[in-house]
Design a protein around this motif. Structure first.
Motif, PDB file in Angstrom:
ATOM      1  N   ILE A 102       4.830  13.898  12.448  1.00 53.68           N
ATOM      2  CA  ILE A 102       5.589  15.068  12.910  1.00 53.68           C
ATOM      3  C   ILE A 102       5.389  15.199  14.410  1.00 53.68           C
ATOM      4  CG2 ILE A 102       6.128  17.484  12.492  1.00 53.68           C
ATOM      5  CD1 ILE A 102       4.471  17.306   9.928  1.00 53.68           C
ATOM      6  N   GLY A 103       6.302  14.628  15.150  1.00 56.01           N
ATOM      7  CA  GLY A 103       6.282  14.722  16.602  1.00 56.01           C
ATOM      8  C   GLY A 103       7.445  15.583  17.057  1.00 56.01           C
ATOM      9  N   THR A 104       8.228  15.079  18.001  1.00 54.90           N
ATOM     10  CA  THR A 104       9.435  15.797  18.420  1.00 54.90           C
ATOM     11  C   THR A 104      10.388  15.911  17.234  1.00 54.90           C
ATOM     12  OG1 THR A 104       9.152  14.873  20.634  1.00 54.90           O
ATOM     13  CG2 THR A 104      11.298  15.844  20.117  1.00 54.90           C
ATOM     14  N   GLY A 226       0.725  13.311  14.240  1.00 56.95           N
ATOM     15  CA  GLY A 226       1.675  13.809  15.237  1.00 56.95           C
ATOM     16  C   GLY A 226       1.170  15.084  15.892  1.00 56.95           C
ATOM     17  N   SER A 227       1.872  15.510  16.921  1.00 57.74           N
ATOM     18  CA  SER A 227       1.412  16.631  17.748  1.00 57.74           C
ATOM     19  C   SER A 227       1.864  18.001  17.258  1.00 57.74           C
ATOM     20  CB  SER A 227       1.918  16.447  19.191  1.00 57.74           C
ATOM     21  OG  SER A 227       1.438  15.241  19.729  1.00 57.74           O
ATOM     22  N   ALA A 228       2.857  18.049  16.370  1.00 58.54           N
ATOM     23  CA  ALA A 228       3.483  19.328  16.037  1.00 58.54           C
ATOM     24  C   ALA A 228       2.547  20.299  15.325  1.00 58.54           C
ATOM     25  CB  ALA A 228       4.730  19.104  15.194  1.00 58.54           C
ATOM     26  N   THR A 229       1.556  19.778  14.575  1.00 55.63           N
ATOM     27  CA  THR A 229       0.659  20.679  13.856  1.00 55.63           C
ATOM     28  C   THR A 229      -0.539  21.118  14.693  1.00 55.63           C
ATOM     29  OG1 THR A 229      -0.593  18.834  12.910  1.00 55.63           O
ATOM     30  CG2 THR A 229       1.271  19.658  11.632  1.00 55.63           C
ATOM     31  N   VAL A 230      -0.715  20.501  15.856  1.00 58.32           N
ATOM     32  CA  VAL A 230      -1.876  20.817  16.696  1.00 58.32           C
ATOM     33  C   VAL A 230      -1.742  22.229  17.262  1.00 58.32           C
ATOM     34  CG1 VAL A 230      -3.207  20.177  18.733  1.00 58.32           C
ATOM     35  CG2 VAL A 230      -2.211  18.400  17.282  1.00 58.32           C
ATOM     36  N   GLY A 231      -2.635  23.109  16.868  1.00 55.74           N
ATOM     37  CA  GLY A 231      -2.588  24.498  17.337  1.00 55.74           C
ATOM     38  C   GLY A 231      -1.547  25.345  16.658  1.00 55.74           C
ATOM     39  N   ASN A 232      -0.734  24.743  15.788  1.00 55.99           N
ATOM     40  CA  ASN A 232       0.324  25.496  15.100  1.00 55.99           C
ATOM     41  C   ASN A 232      -0.150  25.803  13.677  1.00 55.99           C
ATOM     42  OD1 ASN A 232       2.667  26.537  13.946  1.00 55.99           O
ATOM     43  ND2 ASN A 232       4.005  25.138  15.078  1.00 55.99           N
ATOM     44  N   HIS A 233      -0.975  26.836  13.550  1.00 58.56           N
ATOM     45  CA  HIS A 233      -1.583  27.154  12.259  1.00 58.56           C
ATOM     46  C   HIS A 233      -0.563  27.553  11.194  1.00 58.56           C
ATOM     47  CE1 HIS A 233      -5.505  26.639  14.023  1.00 58.56           C
ATOM     48  NE2 HIS A 233      -5.245  27.544  14.950  1.00 58.56           N
ATOM     49  N   PRO A 234       0.470  28.333  11.530  1.00 57.61           N
ATOM     50  CA  PRO A 234       1.463  28.658  10.491  1.00 57.61           C
ATOM     51  C   PRO A 234       2.131  27.415   9.911  1.00 57.61           C
ATOM     52  CG  PRO A 234       1.701  30.155  12.337  1.00 57.61           C
ATOM     53  CD  PRO A 234       0.735  29.086  12.772  1.00 57.61           C
ATOM     54  N   LEU A 235       2.454  26.437  10.765  1.00 59.85           N
ATOM     55  CA  LEU A 235       3.084  25.209  10.282  1.00 59.85           C
ATOM     56  C   LEU A 235       2.121  24.417   9.411  1.00 59.85           C
ATOM     57  CD1 LEU A 235       5.409  23.188  10.223  1.00 59.85           C
ATOM     58  CD2 LEU A 235       4.533  22.224  12.358  1.00 59.85           C
ATOM     59  N   MET A 245       1.734  22.512  -3.840  1.00 59.77           N
ATOM     60  CA  MET A 245       2.615  23.030  -4.881  1.00 59.77           C
ATOM     61  C   MET A 245       3.431  21.923  -5.545  1.00 59.77           C
ATOM     62  SD  MET A 245       5.492  26.041  -4.554  1.00 59.77           S
ATOM     63  CE  MET A 245       4.230  27.301  -4.373  1.00 59.77           C
ATOM     64  N   VAL A 246       3.867  20.927  -4.751  1.00 61.32           N
ATOM     65  CA  VAL A 246       4.699  19.854  -5.314  1.00 61.32           C
ATOM     66  C   VAL A 246       3.871  18.650  -5.755  1.00 61.32           C
ATOM     67  CG1 VAL A 246       6.703  20.566  -3.954  1.00 61.32           C
ATOM     68  CG2 VAL A 246       5.168  18.805  -3.036  1.00 61.32           C
ATOM     69  N   GLY A 247       2.559  18.765  -5.667  1.00 62.46           N
ATOM     70  CA  GLY A 247       1.699  17.698  -6.172  1.00 62.46           C
ATOM     71  C   GLY A 247       1.433  16.559  -5.215  1.00 62.46           C
ATOM     72  N   VAL A 248       1.644  16.790  -3.923  1.00 58.05           N
ATOM     73  CA  VAL A 248       1.324  15.797  -2.901  1.00 58.05           C
ATOM     74  C   VAL A 248       0.062  16.254  -2.176  1.00 58.05           C
ATOM     75  CG1 VAL A 248       2.097  14.628  -0.808  1.00 58.05           C
ATOM     76  CG2 VAL A 248       3.742  15.159  -2.614  1.00 58.05           C
ATOM     77  N   ILE A 249      -0.879  15.350  -1.987  1.00 61.36           N
ATOM     78  CA  ILE A 249      -2.147  15.703  -1.337  1.00 61.36           C
ATOM     79  C   ILE A 249      -2.032  15.457   0.167  1.00 61.36           C
ATOM     80  CG2 ILE A 249      -4.614  15.232  -1.218  1.00 61.36           C
ATOM     81  CD1 ILE A 249      -4.362  14.144  -4.107  1.00 61.36           C
ATOM     82  N   PRO A 250      -2.058  16.524   0.998  1.00 61.63           N
ATOM     83  CA  PRO A 250      -1.961  16.321   2.447  1.00 61.63           C
ATOM     84  C   PRO A 250      -3.306  15.941   3.049  1.00 61.63           C
ATOM     85  CG  PRO A 250      -2.096  18.669   1.953  1.00 61.63           C
ATOM     86  CD  PRO A 250      -2.135  17.948   0.627  1.00 61.63           C
ATOM     87  N   VAL A 251      -3.298  14.977   3.957  1.00 62.14           N
ATOM     88  CA  VAL A 251      -4.510  14.533   4.640  1.00 62.14           C
ATOM     89  C   VAL A 251      -4.259  14.650   6.142  1.00 62.14           C
ATOM     90  CG1 VAL A 251      -6.111  12.633   5.026  1.00 62.14           C
ATOM     91  CG2 VAL A 251      -5.067  12.946   2.766  1.00 62.14           C
ATOM     92  N   PHE A 252      -5.012  15.505   6.800  1.00 64.98           N
ATOM     93  CA  PHE A 252      -4.869  15.699   8.240  1.00 64.98           C
ATOM     94  C   PHE A 252      -5.986  14.960   8.968  1.00 64.98           C
ATOM     95  CE2 PHE A 252      -2.716  19.278   6.325  1.00 64.98           C
ATOM     96  CZ  PHE A 252      -1.582  19.424   7.099  1.00 64.98           C
ATOM     97  N   LEU A 253      -5.632  14.243  10.024  1.00 63.28           N
ATOM     98  CA  LEU A 253      -6.603  13.501  10.813  1.00 63.28           C
ATOM     99  C   LEU A 253      -6.983  14.294  12.062  1.00 63.28           C
ATOM    100  CD1 LEU A 253      -4.984   9.951  10.593  1.00 63.28           C
ATOM    101  CD2 LEU A 253      -6.978  10.792   9.328  1.00 63.28           C
ATOM    102  N   GLU A 254      -8.255  14.260  12.406  1.00 64.37           N
ATOM    103  CA  GLU A 254      -8.741  15.041  13.547  1.00 64.37           C
ATOM    104  C   GLU A 254      -8.024  14.670  14.847  1.00 64.37           C
ATOM    105  OE1 GLU A 254     -12.914  15.824  16.004  1.00 64.37           O
ATOM    106  OE2 GLU A 254     -12.960  14.844  14.040  1.00 64.37           O
ATOM    107  N   LYS A 255      -7.770  13.395  15.054  1.00 63.17           N
ATOM    108  CA  LYS A 255      -7.094  12.922  16.259  1.00 63.17           C
ATOM    109  C   LYS A 255      -5.714  12.357  15.919  1.00 63.17           C
ATOM    110  CE  LYS A 255     -10.427  13.640  19.305  1.00 63.17           C
ATOM    111  NZ  LYS A 255     -10.274  14.601  20.443  1.00 63.17           N
ATOM    112  N   GLY A 256      -5.086  12.910  14.900  1.00 60.81           N
ATOM    113  CA  GLY A 256      -3.828  12.363  14.403  1.00 60.81           C
ATOM    114  C   GLY A 256      -2.692  12.326  15.407  1.00 60.81           C
TER     115      GLY A 256
END
Length: 268
Positions: A102-104, A226-235, A245-256
């Motif tokens: 999730i970038g531009t 990607g950069s879009a989630t950095v600092g964007n807590h609501p997103l 909810m849809v059964g997909v496990i999200p994995v966020f990377l510290e330096k993603g």
């Protein structure tokens, strides 16, 4: 003697730099409008660099600053950087998973063992939040937009399932969105409410596409970079909520957000 190396990801909104100096990896990012100042700073700070570039503006930077550098295809660099960070952060997902960048905008890749394939792309992403957010409010900076979104209530702008069923029994979770922005002309709302609604709409769109991709390719894990989630807590919170909810496990990377730059860097 150790070489000074750097990977540079020059995208649509940001230029991200990963450089190795004295066996340490460093991370820096700048707005793409500041690319000339960013590269000048890098060349002064870390002389005699060996550079690999990636991203849409890499050829511009190569021609102007690093004619001896190499260019790594963007999707290859992104996926290699993701693999590197998964290992560095000790996150084992098995051989098959999705990468959601999730970038531009947003790109989807499916990883199956050693094979990586880009399967989908969307114009919905961080650029949507910044551009449309600026049109919906008087705010222009990304950080300021994210802060304002945290203060907002999407329910003042979005029509929720519970709004339709009211006291009746709903066939689905009442907190789900029935129609994005549907209360826009009916109910009083703030700039923060509009941004919270926008962030939610972006998250819902990304999750719906991710869910479909996960079903088609029979995977359960989605690495969000990607950069879009950095600092964007609501997103980020909305992505986690809907994916679970849809059964997909999200994995966020510290330096993603640096996956592309890391992928370029490790090829130098």
């Amino acid at each position: 003697m150790h070489r000074n190396t750097a990977g540079i990801d020059a995208g649509g909104s940001l230029i991200k730099i990963v450089y190795q100096e004295n066996e340490r990896m460093h991370f820096k990012k700048f707005h793409i409008k500041e690319k000339d100042a960013a590269i000048s700073w890098l060349k002064l700070s870390v002389p005699s660099l060996h550079v690999a570039l990636t991203g849409g503006k890499s050829s511009v930077i190569q021609k102007k600053y690093f004619p001896k550098s190499i260019i790594i295809p963007e999707f290859q660099a992104t996926c290699e950087g993701t693999r590197f960070l998964l290992a560095a952060e000790n996150k084992s997902l098995g051989e098959n998973y999705l990468i959601v960048n999730i970038g531009t905008g947003t790109s989807w890749h499916v990883v199956k063992g050693d094979k990586v394939e880009r399967i989908l792309g969307s114009g919905i992403g961080g650029g949507t939040f910044t551009g449309l957010g600026s049109l919906l409010t008087k705010v222009r900076g990304y950080r300021q937009l994210t802060v304002l979104a945290e203060e907002g209530n999407k329910g003042n702008v979005d029509m929720m399932v519970k709004d339709i069923y009211e006291s009746g029994e709903s066939p689905v979770n009442g907190e789900l969105t029935a129609a994005n922005f549907a209360k826009g002309i009916r109910q009083k709302h703030s700039e923060g409410d509009r941004l919270a609604s926008l962030s939610n709409m972006i998250a819902e769109t990304i999750v719906l596409l991710t869910s479909q991709a996960a079903t088609i390719h029979q995977v359960k894990n989605a690495v969000i970079i990607g950069s879009a989630t950095v600092g964007n807590h609501p997103l980020k919170q909305a992505l986690e909520f809907y994916m679970n909810m849809v059964g997909v496990i999200p994995v966020f990377l510290e330096k993603g957000e640096y996956c592309g730059a890391i992928g370029a860097h490790i090829t130098v």
